[in-house]
Scaffold this active site. Sequence first.
Site, mmCIF file in Angstrom:
data_model
loop_
_atom_site.group_PDB
_atom_site.id
_atom_site.type_symbol
_atom_site.label_atom_id
_atom_site.label_comp_id
_atom_site.label_asym_id
_atom_site.label_seq_id
_atom_site.Cartn_x
_atom_site.Cartn_y
_atom_site.Cartn_z
ATOM 1 C CD GLU A 78 69.044 2.746 13.848
ATOM 2 O OE1 GLU A 78 68.354 2.959 14.854
ATOM 3 O OE2 GLU A 78 70.171 2.224 13.899
ATOM 4 C CE LYS A 256 69.279 3.015 18.825
ATOM 5 N NZ LYS A 256 69.362 2.872 17.368
ATOM 6 C CG ASP A 272 52.659 -0.351 26.084
ATOM 7 O OD1 ASP A 272 53.659 0.342 25.822
ATOM 8 O OD2 ASP A 272 51.948 -0.179 27.090
HETATM 9 C C1 MEV Z 1 72.813 1.266 16.152
HETATM 10 O O1 MEV Z 1 71.453 1.594 15.995
HETATM 11 C C2 MEV Z 1 72.995 0.074 17.054
HETATM 12 C C3 MEV Z 1 74.447 -0.258 17.414
HETATM 13 O O2 MEV Z 1 75.061 0.895 17.989
HETATM 14 C C4 MEV Z 1 74.408 -1.400 18.401
HETATM 15 C C5 MEV Z 1 75.753 -1.713 19.028
HETATM 16 O O3 MEV Z 1 76.617 -0.822 19.126
HETATM 17 O O4 MEV Z 1 75.902 -2.870 19.489
HETATM 18 C C6 MEV Z 1 75.242 -0.608 16.198
#
Ligand code: MEV
Length: 418
Positions: A78, A256, A272
Amino acid sequence: MKPDSKHFYQLSYEERLEKLKQQTGLSLDQVDLLKSHFDETGAVLIENYLTNYQLPEGIVPNLRVNGKNYWLPLVTEEPSVIAAASHGAKLLSADNGIEAQAGQRLVEGQVIVQTTAFTQLDQLIRQQQISILAVADQSHPSLKKYGGGAKKVVCRQLDESLSSVEIQVAVGEAMGANIVNTMAEAVANWLEQHKYQVVMSILSNAGTYQMVTVTGQVAVTKLAKKGLSGSQVANKIATASHIAQIDSKRAVTHNKGIMNGIDALVMALGNDWRAVESAIHLAAVVDNQYRGLSQWQVQGDKLVGTMTIPLPLGMVGGATKVLPLARINRQIANVTTVNEAMQVGAALGLAQNLAALVALVTEGIQRGHMSLQVKSLALANGATPAEIPVILTKIGSQQPDATEIKMIITAIRNSKGE
Ligand code: MEV
C-alpha cells in the site's frame, strides 16, 4: 510414473511449471518470471511450491519507543503506509516517545471436552492441577530448561454439553503454537485416560495473556494544518476516536489503519500475521460491540492516545530464522525479545493511526498521498518504473484517473518516438 499420473507435489519444479502452463495458458515470459523468483528455502517450506511472491519493503526511521529510536522494516504493497507511519512517528517522538508496556506472556491451549458433568470435570482439573501441568511439561521437556513451561490449567463451561480445559504456558521467546499444540494434545490424552470425550485440542489465538499497552502524546500546537489550529485538529481527532467507539463501521476502518503498520512489521519479521489479526480483532470487541482499538483525548495542551492490544509474536521458531530476509529485518529493527517486539509493534500501530486521523480530519486522505497513489496507478496502467518521474512532472497537481494516466503514458512514449 508419468508426470500426468502424479499429484502436483510429486512433480519436479520444471514439470510443475509445464503443467501450470498447459492448465492456465501462461506465456513463456510469465513462466520465466515465476522461475526468476524461485527460492530453495521457499521450496522446502510449503507444498506445491511455485515461486516466491515479492512485496515491497521500506523503512520507517526513528519510531521512538520507551526512549529508544527504532528503524523499522515494513513489508507492504500500500503506497501510503510508510509515509503515514513516518509522519505519526515524528509527531509522537517528543521526550521518551511512545511509552509501551507488555505484561507477562502466556500462550493458551484449549482442550474441548464433550460432557454434561461440568462440575465433576472442573473438580478433577482443580484437584489434579499439578499432575496435568506435569503431563504437559513432559510432552515438551526442553521448555523448562529455559524457565518456561505449563503454568496453570483451568476449566470453563461453554454450554450444557461442552467445556474447555485451558492450559496456560510460558513459551519463552517462541510464538508458541507448536509447543502449546503438543501440550494441549498431551492433556487431551490424559483426559481421555480419565474417560472424558475430547472433541479437539488446539492453541487459542485469542492472545488473552499477550497484551501490550501503548501511550503516545503530541503537543496540540504541532497539529495545526490547512487553516485549522492545532487545538481544532486535536479536538476533531478526539471526535474521530469517539466515533470509532460508537460505530462499528467506522471502527473497522479506524482499526484497518492501525493494522496497516502492525501487519507490515509482523510480515517483515517473518511472523504469523493471521494470528495477530485474529487476536487483535477479538480484542476490538468490547461489551458486544466492535470498537476502535485506540482512543485519543485532549488533555491540557496535549493530544494523548492509548491502545491495549494482544500481539502474539515470536522471536524463535516458525519462519523467523528460516527466511533470510526475516533475519535481516530483525537486525534492522534491533529488537531482541518478544516483549520488545510487542511494544514496538503496538507503538507503530498507534503512530500509523494518528497519521491517518490527522489526514482525515484536515485535508483528507487522498490529497496527502496523491503522488504515491499516482505512481501505483501509473504502474497498474502499464508505465515502467523509469517513466514515473516524467509522469509525475507532467501531471503536476492534477489527480488523473486511469484513462487520463494511460493517455499521459501514450503521450510520453509518442514524444520519444516509441
Ligand atoms: C487506509 O489504508 C487506512 C485509513 O482508512 C485508516 C482510517 O480511516 O483511519 C486511512
